[in-house]
Design an enzyme around this catalytic site. Structure first.
Site, PDB file in Angstrom:
ATOM      1  N   CYS A 108     -20.453  -0.366  60.238  1.00 23.59           N
ATOM      2  CA  CYS A 108     -19.987   1.008  60.520  1.00 23.59           C
ATOM      3  C   CYS A 108     -18.779   1.002  61.459  1.00 23.59           C
ATOM      4  CB  CYS A 108     -21.108   1.849  61.124  1.00 23.59           C
ATOM      5  SG  CYS A 108     -22.549   2.039  60.044  1.00 23.59           S
ATOM      6  N   ARG A 109     -19.026   0.774  62.741  1.00 23.10           N
ATOM      7  CA  ARG A 109     -17.954   0.983  63.721  1.00 23.10           C
ATOM      8  C   ARG A 109     -16.883  -0.095  63.716  1.00 23.10           C
ATOM      9  NH1 ARG A 109     -21.945   1.438  68.617  1.00 23.10           N
ATOM     10  NH2 ARG A 109     -23.005  -0.008  67.197  1.00 23.10           N
ATOM     11  N   SER A 110     -17.284  -1.379  63.734  1.00 25.24           N
ATOM     12  CA  SER A 110     -16.244  -2.414  63.851  1.00 25.24           C
ATOM     13  C   SER A 110     -15.376  -2.550  62.592  1.00 25.24           C
ATOM     14  CB  SER A 110     -16.823  -3.762  64.299  1.00 25.24           C
ATOM     15  OG  SER A 110     -17.748  -4.284  63.389  1.00 25.24           O
TER      16      SER A 110
ATOM     17  N   CYS B 184     -19.284  -4.761  66.846  1.00 27.45           N
ATOM     18  CA  CYS B 184     -20.339  -3.770  67.070  1.00 27.45           C
ATOM     19  C   CYS B 184     -21.686  -4.447  66.810  1.00 27.45           C
ATOM     20  CB  CYS B 184     -20.124  -2.523  66.201  1.00 27.45           C
ATOM     21  SG  CYS B 184     -20.191  -2.841  64.424  1.00 27.45           S
TER      22      CYS B 184
ATOM     23  N   ASP C 267     -22.909   5.011  67.946  1.00 26.66           N
ATOM     24  CA  ASP C 267     -23.346   4.432  66.680  1.00 26.66           C
ATOM     25  C   ASP C 267     -23.651   5.559  65.684  1.00 26.66           C
ATOM     26  OD1 ASP C 267     -24.485   3.053  64.629  1.00 26.66           O
ATOM     27  OD2 ASP C 267     -25.913   1.945  65.870  1.00 26.66           O
TER      28      ASP C 267
ATOM     29  N   ASN D 167     -21.833  -4.584  62.132  1.00 30.32           N
ATOM     30  CA  ASN D 167     -20.578  -4.903  61.422  1.00 30.32           C
ATOM     31  C   ASN D 167     -20.502  -4.202  60.063  1.00 30.32           C
ATOM     32  OD1 ASN D 167     -18.838  -7.853  60.129  1.00 30.32           O
ATOM     33  ND2 ASN D 167     -17.971  -6.079  61.130  1.00 30.32           N
TER      34      ASN D 167
HETATM   35  P1  4NP Z   1     -22.680  -0.574  63.501  1.00 31.41           P
HETATM   36  O1  4NP Z   1     -23.937   0.333  63.064  1.00 31.41           O
HETATM   37  O2  4NP Z   1     -23.158  -1.410  64.658  1.00 31.41           O
HETATM   38  O3  4NP Z   1     -21.652   0.413  63.872  1.00 31.41           O
HETATM   39  O4  4NP Z   1     -22.331  -1.396  62.261  1.00 31.41           O
HETATM   40  C1  4NP Z   1     -25.187  -0.188  62.768  1.00 31.41           C
HETATM   41  C2  4NP Z   1     -25.437  -0.667  61.512  1.00 31.41           C
HETATM   42  C3  4NP Z   1     -26.693  -1.185  61.204  1.00 31.41           C
HETATM   43  C4  4NP Z   1     -27.674  -1.213  62.179  1.00 31.41           C
HETATM   44  C5  4NP Z   1     -27.402  -0.728  63.446  1.00 31.41           C
HETATM   45  C6  4NP Z   1     -26.167  -0.229  63.745  1.00 31.41           C
HETATM   46  N1  4NP Z   1     -28.955  -1.722  61.854  1.00 31.41           N
HETATM   47  O5  4NP Z   1     -29.852  -1.644  62.718  1.00 31.41           O
HETATM   48  O6  4NP Z   1     -29.164  -2.229  60.759  1.00 31.41           O
END
Ligand code: 4NP
Length: 159
Positions: free
Chosen positions: A18-20, A13, A128, A16
């Site tokens: 939340c989703r992945s 994702c 997200d 790294n």
């Molecule tokens: P992820 O979510 O891609 O599912 O881990 C996010 C976590 C952090 C950020 C964006 C998306 N960020 O911009 O810091």
């Protein structure tokens, strides 16, 4: 013993956190239920959260499903991952595009969007949940579980 290494899957994702990590956890659960030995990891296309544990809301939703992801640590995907993993699975279109750009021309790793493996959900991203409410993480868990189940079936050759 076949001597062949276990099939390997990397979920990717943006952050790294939340989703992945949730996709990795759900896939470990589903592969375990199916009796499949797999090598599984997750990474982000971004580098903001390298070395950090998952978002506390992701840790909480996984814990509620019986999986402890508090020991996972963020890392950034690299071109070498296309040699190390048989399947590189993006959580959304923007990250799939980044992975296509990073993928070495001679890579034989299969690159896909997670929900493309789910009949009737092809082309859908896993949204997200980072900037949203806590409930979003329940939706994320449901989506990654559906994707993981379908991917396990595909890799096991039963779906
Ligand atoms: P992820 O979510 O891609 O599912 O881990 C996010 C976590 C952090 C950020 C964006 C998306 N960020 O911009 O810091």
């Amino acid at each position: 013993m076949s001597g062949r290494p276990n099939p390997s899957v990397l979920f990717v994702c943006l952050g790294n956190i939340c989703r992945s990590p949730l996709a990795e956890a759900a896939f470990r659960l589903e592969a375990g239920r199916a009796g499949l030995a797999m090598s599984v990891d997750s990474a982000g296309t971004g580098d903001w959260h390298v070395g950090e544990p998952p978002d506390s809301r992701a840790i909480a939703v996984a814990r509620a499903k019986g999986v402890d992801i508090s020991g996972y640590r963020g890392r950034q995907v690299t071109a070498a991952d296309f040699d190390r993993f048989d399947h590189v699975v993006a959580l959304d279109h923007a990250n799939l595009a980044r992975l296509r750009a990073l993928r070495p021309a001679d890579s034989r790793a299969a690159l896909s969007l997670l929900l493309d493996h789910v009949p009737g959900r092809a082309g859908e991203p896993v949204a997200d949940p980072y900037y949203g409410a806590d409930e979003g993480f329940e939706t994320t868990w449901a989506d990654v579980t559906e994707g993981a189940r379908a991917l396990v079936r595909r890799i096991a050759g039963t779906g």
